[in-house]
Design an enzyme around this catalytic site. Sequence first.
Site, mmCIF file in Angstrom:
data_model
loop_
_atom_site.group_PDB
_atom_site.id
_atom_site.type_symbol
_atom_site.label_atom_id
_atom_site.label_comp_id
_atom_site.label_asym_id
_atom_site.label_seq_id
_atom_site.Cartn_x
_atom_site.Cartn_y
_atom_site.Cartn_z
ATOM 1 C CG HIS A 359 75.573 39.611 36.470
ATOM 2 N ND1 HIS A 359 75.794 40.703 36.202
ATOM 3 C CD2 HIS A 359 75.629 38.817 35.517
ATOM 4 C CE1 HIS A 359 77.568 40.069 35.603
ATOM 5 N NE2 HIS A 359 77.017 39.021 35.156
ATOM 6 C CE LYS A 553 69.540 49.821 34.485
ATOM 7 N NZ LYS A 553 70.556 49.501 35.463
ATOM 8 C CB THR A 655 79.840 48.262 33.645
ATOM 9 O OG1 THR A 655 78.799 48.030 32.532
ATOM 10 C CG2 THR A 655 80.440 47.158 34.045
ATOM 11 C CE LYS A 659 80.678 50.135 29.813
ATOM 12 N NZ LYS A 659 79.611 49.629 29.647
#
Length: 820
Positions: A359, A553, A655, A659
Amino acid sequence: MDPLQLITKEEMKERVTAFIRTSYRQSISTASLQQLYHAVAFAIKDIVSDKWYDTHKTYNDQDVKVVYYLSMEFLMGRFLGNMVINLGKYAEISEALSELGVDYRQIEEAESDPGLGNGGLGRLAACFLDSLSTLDYPAYGCGIRYHYGIFEQKIENGCQVERPDNWLENGDAWGVKRNEYAQEIKFFGNVATYKQEDGRYRFRVENCSSVLAIPYDYPILGYSTNTVNTLRLWDAEAKNRFDLKAFNEGNYARALEDQNLANVLSEVLYPADEFIAGKELRLKQQYFFISATLQRVLQHFSSKHTDWRLLPEKVQFQLNDTHPTVAVAELMRLMLDEYWIEWDLAWEITRKVCSYTNHTIMSEALEKWPIELFSRLLPRIYMIVEEINKRFCAKLIDRYGNAPEKIRRMAIIADGQIRMAYLAIVGSHSVNGVAAIHTEILKTQELKDFYEIYPEKFNNKTNGITQRRWLAYANQDLASLITNAIGDGWIKNLDELKKLEPLAADKSFQDKFMAVKKAKKIQLSNYIHDLKGVQVDPESIFDIQVKRLHEYKRQLMNVFYILDLYNALKLNPGFDIEPRTFIFGAKAAASYRRAKLIIKLINSAADLVNNDKDIDGRIKVLFMENYRVSLAEKLIPAADVSEQISTAGKEASGTGNMKFMLNGALTIGTLDGANVEILEEVGAENIFIFGMTAEEAINLTKAGTYKPWDLYNLNSSIRQVLIQLINGTLSPKEPDVFRELYEAMLNGYGGRPDEYYILKDFDSYKEAQSRVNEAYRDKEKWARMALINIANSGKFSSDRTIRQYAEEIWDLKQIPIKSV
């Protein structure tokens, strides 16, 4: 059969009323919200239970192949709402409760989010379980029943404070305890060797400590199907829960000591591991649920079969990242020591039944365990890993000859550590990445050596999300608009959304879409006001970044942009921008100091911006504490802009981007993870891409020529923002509180300066944000772009991902369930 044909609306009302009366000695009018929630949950569970029984009876009678999805996390969200949506009876159940004087929405809000996950890894697992049931694939999700989750986040003086997430405080309406499947799990001890009569040697662990693993089963109902698969979560109990002798001798603490020690195993997700005790507990947790799961699976298989060569035809274990990798060695142990299968056959079987999903390329996810800890805690497992490593290294020598550096680089055991990702690769028949770019980086960079010898194992399975949860349930107004336009086929086949594409240019449909979006923004604004007392303008751009807090991030880059925008407005009050509301939500790992400091910076920036009258509300900053699934369900439908700004090459997939896209938010992002594939689906004109590519970032790191000081010296915007970190602008009483962030950008602070290229990408990010600002001015263009994104979301359904896993990795067949 329609499950609600088995129960009328009147019977539903009677069941809820009777449960309230018999369980709580209350009436509907006097019952608390919690009591009403449990009554409704048990009524729904009662309806689903017949399907659940039929599903597993069918699996057992037909002796079908089952996939066991092994994961440390399952971020399920609330069970009730998802169950009702998948039953397809939201309106009927809501109406039945309304006739009792009960607001169904309030009942949903009474349910706690199960504390079973943290971020994308756990939410992906939850989406996969929904798709597996909806598509009629036989499956179990297997993990741990954490009592307190990762933590409940509170913000005090701008700082994250961790509190126990006691999601079980009011009981567990959905779990079914299965004492009959309890398994003994052994730790520590020593390995004894004994010789059989046939001359072969066997091994057993002696002088060990052990706990019992007790499974709790949770129903996972598919949409518009009779299939109800199972989420099996293991809880720990002591073999001797209560020492009566010690109690009677007055040693009350000792009487409960064994149970207290066992409880630690299933108390908290991801205990802090900067100390050896935390590392030991994490490894214990991983082995605990893996051993329990594998023991039960092999018990079931051996009750039906004597030929172990059939195991790959009946069982598949999917390792969700490196946490469950100990399954490779534990499966070998069980077959060797418990079922007396010879090594070569056991290894052949193991490699056929195990498959591994990687992942991330981040080092903390490619787990490595110190030999000293691993061999002490799991002595027999360590022996098996040693043997696997010895045989693997022998094959490397056969292939490469005298190449000690290459062999050291690839060995499962090297430099005093056990490399769990390498064990997963060697012990599995499939290794998949979770986005096209991520898989390519694995093959050409991070796992290049293994791709060289096992090219057939490597494949890509781009992640996906379930549209049932993230559109049909979370955004019912938009779901109704879509269904009225193209029908409801999209709920089971998200490719149907492509039918919306012609409507993207239809002014009437655009207006309807924008009206839905505005309604969601008003709902969120009201929620924020009720929660935080802050007034948010629903006409402003809702710019949202919600995800786990990690430096790669780049929430920090978002804050830097906010400060730069603030500085521009202070310098030029007439600066023409669309009003913007920046919303953050993120948890930082309890021991991740710098991530927690970034949270404080976000809140300090919010205090600065929100309280400056000169800004006049044109920008507003909010940090929503305790980010979780139920909060995401409020934030995502209201978003205009989706921040997906990780350093290119660092995010495996993401993900959240999917969304937001599905709910009509436009992505501002780097060419990282699934952003690349979103770009391919929607076209460059319907997404805001910026920054270096993964290849450019990798090459710049290799070259070692990047100097952030040059940007500081030449770029006044960057310089001003960085100076504000240390001159008291953001923290007048503690001007040095953010100095670590300043140093990390320019000089490195335990790493390379500006390790994640925030300053390098900053101007490109600003330019992309300017494009966002200009695009939003043209509401017709914005609506068209948003609808193009929704219409091209089909690829990103977890249904597509699961079909690919089932057909290309698991060889799993769909088994429709006939209701009895």
